[in-house]
Motif scaffolding. Sequence first.
Motif, PDB file in Angstrom:
ATOM      1  N   ASN A 102       0.816  -1.209   0.000  1.00 30.19           N
ATOM      2  CA  ASN A 102       0.000   0.000   0.000  1.00 30.19           C
ATOM      3  C   ASN A 102       0.854   1.265   0.000  1.00 30.19           C
ATOM      4  N   LEU A 103       2.091   1.172   0.519  1.00 29.51           N
ATOM      5  CA  LEU A 103       3.001   2.321   0.494  1.00 29.51           C
ATOM      6  C   LEU A 103       3.329   2.742  -0.932  1.00 29.51           C
ATOM      7  N   LEU A 104       3.127   1.834  -1.868  1.00 30.65           N
ATOM      8  CA  LEU A 104       3.400   2.120  -3.279  1.00 30.65           C
ATOM      9  C   LEU A 104       2.116   2.312  -4.080  1.00 30.65           C
ATOM     10  N   GLY A 105       0.975   2.370  -3.405  1.00 32.08           N
ATOM     11  CA  GLY A 105      -0.296   2.503  -4.114  1.00 32.08           C
ATOM     12  C   GLY A 105      -0.727   1.219  -4.782  1.00 32.08           C
ATOM     13  N   LEU A 106      -0.186   0.083  -4.328  1.00 33.05           N
ATOM     14  CA  LEU A 106      -0.504  -1.205  -4.941  1.00 33.05           C
ATOM     15  C   LEU A 106      -1.649  -1.865  -4.189  1.00 33.05           C
ATOM     16  N   ASN A 107      -2.808  -1.243  -4.301  1.00 36.14           N
ATOM     17  CA  ASN A 107      -4.001  -1.773  -3.674  1.00 36.14           C
ATOM     18  C   ASN A 107      -4.880  -2.392  -4.754  1.00 36.14           C
ATOM     19  N   THR A 108      -6.016  -2.927  -4.362  1.00 38.25           N
ATOM     20  CA  THR A 108      -6.954  -3.491  -5.325  1.00 38.25           C
ATOM     21  C   THR A 108      -8.204  -2.628  -5.388  1.00 38.25           C
ATOM     22  N   ASP A 109      -8.883  -2.713  -6.499  1.00 38.44           N
ATOM     23  CA  ASP A 109     -10.092  -1.911  -6.673  1.00 38.44           C
ATOM     24  C   ASP A 109     -11.181  -2.340  -5.701  1.00 38.44           C
ATOM     25  N   TRP A 110     -11.274  -3.644  -5.454  1.00 37.07           N
ATOM     26  CA  TRP A 110     -12.345  -4.155  -4.606  1.00 37.07           C
ATOM     27  C   TRP A 110     -12.174  -3.726  -3.162  1.00 37.07           C
ATOM     28  N   ILE A 111     -10.956  -3.397  -2.746  1.00 34.11           N
ATOM     29  CA  ILE A 111     -10.724  -2.912  -1.386  1.00 34.11           C
ATOM     30  C   ILE A 111     -10.724  -1.386  -1.341  1.00 34.11           C
ATOM     31  N   SER A 112      -9.986  -0.766  -2.237  1.00 34.74           N
ATOM     32  CA  SER A 112      -9.837   0.693  -2.176  1.00 34.74           C
ATOM     33  C   SER A 112     -11.148   1.419  -2.456  1.00 34.74           C
ATOM     34  N   GLY A 113     -12.003   0.848  -3.294  1.00 40.55           N
ATOM     35  CA  GLY A 113     -13.305   1.473  -3.556  1.00 40.55           C
ATOM     36  C   GLY A 113     -14.172   1.541  -2.313  1.00 40.55           C
ATOM     37  N   PRO A 114     -14.404   0.410  -1.627  1.00 41.23           N
ATOM     38  CA  PRO A 114     -15.160   0.465  -0.369  1.00 41.23           C
ATOM     39  C   PRO A 114     -14.511   1.333   0.708  1.00 41.23           C
ATOM     40  N   VAL A 115     -13.173   1.366   0.753  1.00 41.98           N
ATOM     41  CA  VAL A 115     -12.497   2.225   1.728  1.00 41.98           C
ATOM     42  C   VAL A 115     -12.841   3.687   1.470  1.00 41.98           C
ATOM     43  N   ALA A 116     -12.763   4.096   0.208  1.00 45.37           N
ATOM     44  CA  ALA A 116     -13.088   5.479  -0.137  1.00 45.37           C
ATOM     45  C   ALA A 116     -14.554   5.784   0.144  1.00 45.37           C
ATOM     46  N   ASN A 117     -15.438   4.844  -0.188  1.00 46.38           N
ATOM     47  CA  ASN A 117     -16.857   5.034   0.098  1.00 46.38           C
ATOM     48  C   ASN A 117     -17.109   5.216   1.593  1.00 46.38           C
ATOM     49  N   CYS A 118     -16.458   4.367   2.386  1.00 46.11           N
ATOM     50  CA  CYS A 118     -16.678   4.404   3.824  1.00 46.11           C
ATOM     51  C   CYS A 118     -16.169   5.719   4.424  1.00 46.11           C
ATOM     52  N   TYR A 119     -15.064   6.201   3.902  1.00 42.64           N
ATOM     53  CA  TYR A 119     -14.514   7.466   4.387  1.00 42.64           C
ATOM     54  C   TYR A 119     -15.436   8.634   4.015  1.00 42.64           C
ATOM     55  N   ARG A 120     -16.110   8.503   2.877  1.00 45.46           N
ATOM     56  CA  ARG A 120     -16.955   9.579   2.381  1.00 45.46           C
ATOM     57  C   ARG A 120     -18.363   9.536   2.963  1.00 45.46           C
TER      58      ARG A 120
END
Length: 537
Positions: A191-209
């Motif tokens: 994750n320090l390199l931005g190597l995340n997955t769409d299925w995780i990062s999308g829900p994370v962004a949604n939850c933060y918003r």
Amino acid sequence: MGLPRPEELISNVNLKKMPSKWWMDTLPVEFKPGFYCYGAKGKNLEYVNFPNARDFHVTDEDWKLPEDWKKIVIEGIKQRLERFRTFHVFMDICVRCGACADKCHFFIGTGDPKNMPVLRAELLRSVYRKYFTSGGKLFGRNGGARDLDIDVLKELWYYFYQCTECRRCSLFCPYGIDTAEITIIARELLNLLGLNTDWISGPVANCYRTGNHLGIEPHTMKSTLEFMCNDIEEITGIKIEPPINKKGAEILFITPSGDLFADPGIYNAMGYMMLFHELGLDYTWSTFASEGGNFGFFTSMEMAKRLHSKIYEEAKRLKVKWILGGECGHMWRVWHQYHNTWYGPVDFLEEPVSPITGTKFENAKSNKIVHISEFTADLIKHGVLKFDKSRNDNLIVTFHDSCNPSRGMGIFEEPRYIIKNVCNHFYEMPDETIREQTFCCGGGSGLNAGEIMELRMRGGFPRANAVRYVHEKFGVNMLANICAIDRATLPPLMDYWVPGVRVSGVTELVANAMIMKGEKERTMNLRMEPLPGKEEE
């Protein structure tokens, strides 16, 4: 790409076949379709201020990494070795005995040696040896060490996103190595390199918003609950008005957003409201803390903390006394295994006491949250609820111990106690596949993505095989569980491996059987299917 037939999928797996090459000589890794998630979208990484926010495609040669990416990862390892004593110990004490090798559902389902927990951890351990041990620096490959290059980085990404952090392997390790913790660290480094997955990062962004993984906004959540109440009224004749954002309520109820969105989770949400209405419980839903799950946990501890804090901020704002949690897995593990490390004991809430039975939940003394299964089992023990078990007579039930609340938290008997009190037909799967030894659904820790359906079907095979055993022996047709991710991942798994077996939460079964005060004669269950003996009506 469609899936092969079940018998074809498993026919080419040979767990005893010796690899033709040493594991260090199998690079570059082959990214097989159906085995890897899509890369994260830059907009989602940027929204939560994750590093190196950009779109990247896994099969591209260029992953658009920072120029100093290698330094970033090595420094990240150094920081975590200093911060987490367990990580340092786990890197050093493995003797590669192989006790964990055949315990991983992904190794059983794929036959890939790098999905053995011991070897998956060795992928990262070899980098650790190269840069942080004298033996690795001196002897290199002969000392089990290797340089961190782009092929090694891609291999780490590929295999640490083929681990659901279920912790079954740790149960069998004679040294107590928790490979799930190694996976958590590895994903933090990626994750320090931005190597995340769409299925995780999308829900994370949604939850933060919006406060939940699905991006449900307050008015939508309110409407969803009201639609469910309309169905409840049609089934029972009882009108329920769900309390939302109610200040001064005794209890804040938090459940995963999956229970608000789709079959079969919605039936659990209906069950919660029916149970609370029957009890006259002084509680409230929240449109701000509208998510019990925490996909931040699948990226980094810091992101998990950021998403977790909203629950207690809302508890403080609404001035509740304590928190009641719905049926979820990793939500429960975060609350009970990480909260106190992050924040310490909660001092502004009260030690939970059931307002119905007077039971003091002493296990919740520190973080002030009670699991719905504990709460419901206590109600049944005290004879508070009345049931007509025959309403569930069309169901022959078995129970799937969800990894986090069972193996992680020790919630074994409460769900079984509940099911036996609301159903006449219950059968256990084989002992070596339940309780502490339960097999994972194959889609936890953010791997519930459609693009890796083949990996999920392979990883879920051990669980499905145990279900098939009781399906064929006892006619089991319902797989109950207490986890929202399971309620999302298990239906396609059952459809593929054991057609005819459906999936439910435990609270749905409770609500079906519960005799409510003032209800009309019921002819339908929560799925609006005829109750046993009411088919003609």
